[in-house]
Scaffold this active site. Structure first.
Site, PDB file in Angstrom:
ATOM      1  N   GLY A   1       0.840  -1.198   0.000  1.00  0.00           N
ATOM      2  CA  GLY A   1       0.000   0.000   0.000  1.00  0.00           C
ATOM      3  C   GLY A   1       0.871   1.242   0.000  1.00  0.00           C
ATOM      4  O   GLY A   1       2.036   1.186   0.427  1.00  0.00           O
TER       5      GLY A   1
ATOM      6  N   GLN B   1       3.165   9.986   1.124  1.00  0.00           N
ATOM      7  CA  GLN B   1       4.443   9.264   1.134  1.00  0.00           C
ATOM      8  C   GLN B   1       5.279   9.526  -0.117  1.00  0.00           C
ATOM      9  O   GLN B   1       6.462   9.176  -0.160  1.00  0.00           O
ATOM     10  CB  GLN B   1       4.210   7.752   1.255  1.00  0.00           C
TER      11      GLN B   1
ATOM     12  N   CYS C   1       5.899  -0.151   7.089  1.00  0.00           N
ATOM     13  CA  CYS C   1       5.533   1.033   6.318  1.00  0.00           C
ATOM     14  C   CYS C   1       6.736   1.428   5.469  1.00  0.00           C
ATOM     15  O   CYS C   1       7.862   1.450   5.962  1.00  0.00           O
ATOM     16  CB  CYS C   1       5.159   2.169   7.271  1.00  0.00           C
ATOM     17  N   LEU C   2       6.489   1.739   4.198  1.00  0.00           N
ATOM     18  CA  LEU C   2       7.602   2.087   3.305  1.00  0.00           C
ATOM     19  C   LEU C   2       8.326   3.349   3.770  1.00  0.00           C
ATOM     20  O   LEU C   2       9.475   3.579   3.396  1.00  0.00           O
ATOM     21  CB  LEU C   2       7.101   2.261   1.867  1.00  0.00           C
TER      22      LEU C   2
ATOM     23  N   HIS D   1      -4.422   1.585   7.496  1.00  0.00           N
ATOM     24  CA  HIS D   1      -3.051   2.112   7.615  1.00  0.00           C
ATOM     25  C   HIS D   1      -2.863   3.294   6.654  1.00  0.00           C
ATOM     26  O   HIS D   1      -2.357   4.346   7.046  1.00  0.00           O
ATOM     27  CB  HIS D   1      -2.053   0.983   7.311  1.00  0.00           C
ATOM     28  N   GLU D   2      -3.283   3.105   5.388  1.00  0.00           N
ATOM     29  CA  GLU D   2      -3.081   4.166   4.386  1.00  0.00           C
ATOM     30  C   GLU D   2      -3.981   5.368   4.663  1.00  0.00           C
ATOM     31  O   GLU D   2      -3.582   6.513   4.437  1.00  0.00           O
ATOM     32  CB  GLU D   2      -3.322   3.634   2.974  1.00  0.00           C
TER      33      GLU D   2
ATOM     34  N   HIS E   1      -2.406   7.700   6.971  1.00  0.00           N
ATOM     35  CA  HIS E   1      -1.441   8.607   6.318  1.00  0.00           C
ATOM     36  C   HIS E   1      -2.131   9.883   5.828  1.00  0.00           C
ATOM     37  O   HIS E   1      -1.532  10.965   5.850  1.00  0.00           O
ATOM     38  CB  HIS E   1      -0.787   7.926   5.109  1.00  0.00           C
TER      39      HIS E   1
HETATM   40 CO    CO Z   1       2.625   3.517   5.720  1.00  0.00          CO
END
Ligand code: CO
Length: 173
Positions: A46, A51, A94-95, A136-137, A140
């Site tokens: 995701g 991000q 998380c990236l 999660h996204e 963000h």
């Molecule tokens: Co993340």
């Protein structure tokens, strides 16, 4: 396909989150495609627009995390959760936090509404891993990061890794 740069904690844009998307069509479609390409090449499942430095309420996901199966791809614009049920813990990364993994509590079942890249309103249910990715996204988009949701014990456990990311950012700037 242009690969976008994924920003790492503590880049301030991660705290700014997104703003409602009002312009739909080819440019938004292209950004979503570039985010998907970036997600796949980063081996993520995701990715949210902040991000990649874009303050937009836009997220992409694929629970398979692989270009080999694009049937499970989702692009959610201006998502909202309509209902949520049953909390459970599950592992997340998380990236924007390379190398950090921890358990986070999320709702197992959600119903969400969103727009597609053409602006059409959609509604759907998700559960388990997909519901977890969406939550999660969506965090963000509010400037909320998964490390904000850790247990006190995990917060202590990852403290050094977070500090290492903060030091790396100071050296880079
Ligand atoms: Co993340």
């Amino acid at each position: 396909m242009t690969k976008l740069e994924v920003v790492h904690y503590p880049e301030p844009v991660l705290r700014r989150g997104g703003k409602p998307v009002t312009a739909f069509g080819p440019e938004l479609r292209q950004l979503a495609e570039e985010m998907l390409a970036t997600m796949y090449s980063s081996r993520g499942v995701g990715l949210a627009a902040p991000q990649v430095g874009r303050e937009l309420d836009l997220l992409v996901l694929n629970p398979e995390g692989s270009l080999a199966d694009r049937t499970q791809e989702l692009v959610l614009v201006n998502p909202r959760i309509l209902s949520r049920k049953r909390l459970e813990f599950g592992d997340e990364g998380c990236l924007s936090f390379p190398g950090i993994y921890a358990e986070v509590e999320r709702h197992r079942d959600i119903v969400a509404t969103w727009q597609d890249v053409e602006g059409r309103v959609q509604e759907g249910k998700a559960s388990g891993f997909v519901a977890r990715i969406i939550q999660h996204e969506m965090d963000h988009l509010q400037g909320v990061l998964f490390v904000d949701r850790l247990s006190p014990a995990d917060r202590i456990r990852v403290k050094k890794q977070l500090e290492a990311l903060e030091r790396r950012a100071r050296i880079a700037t």
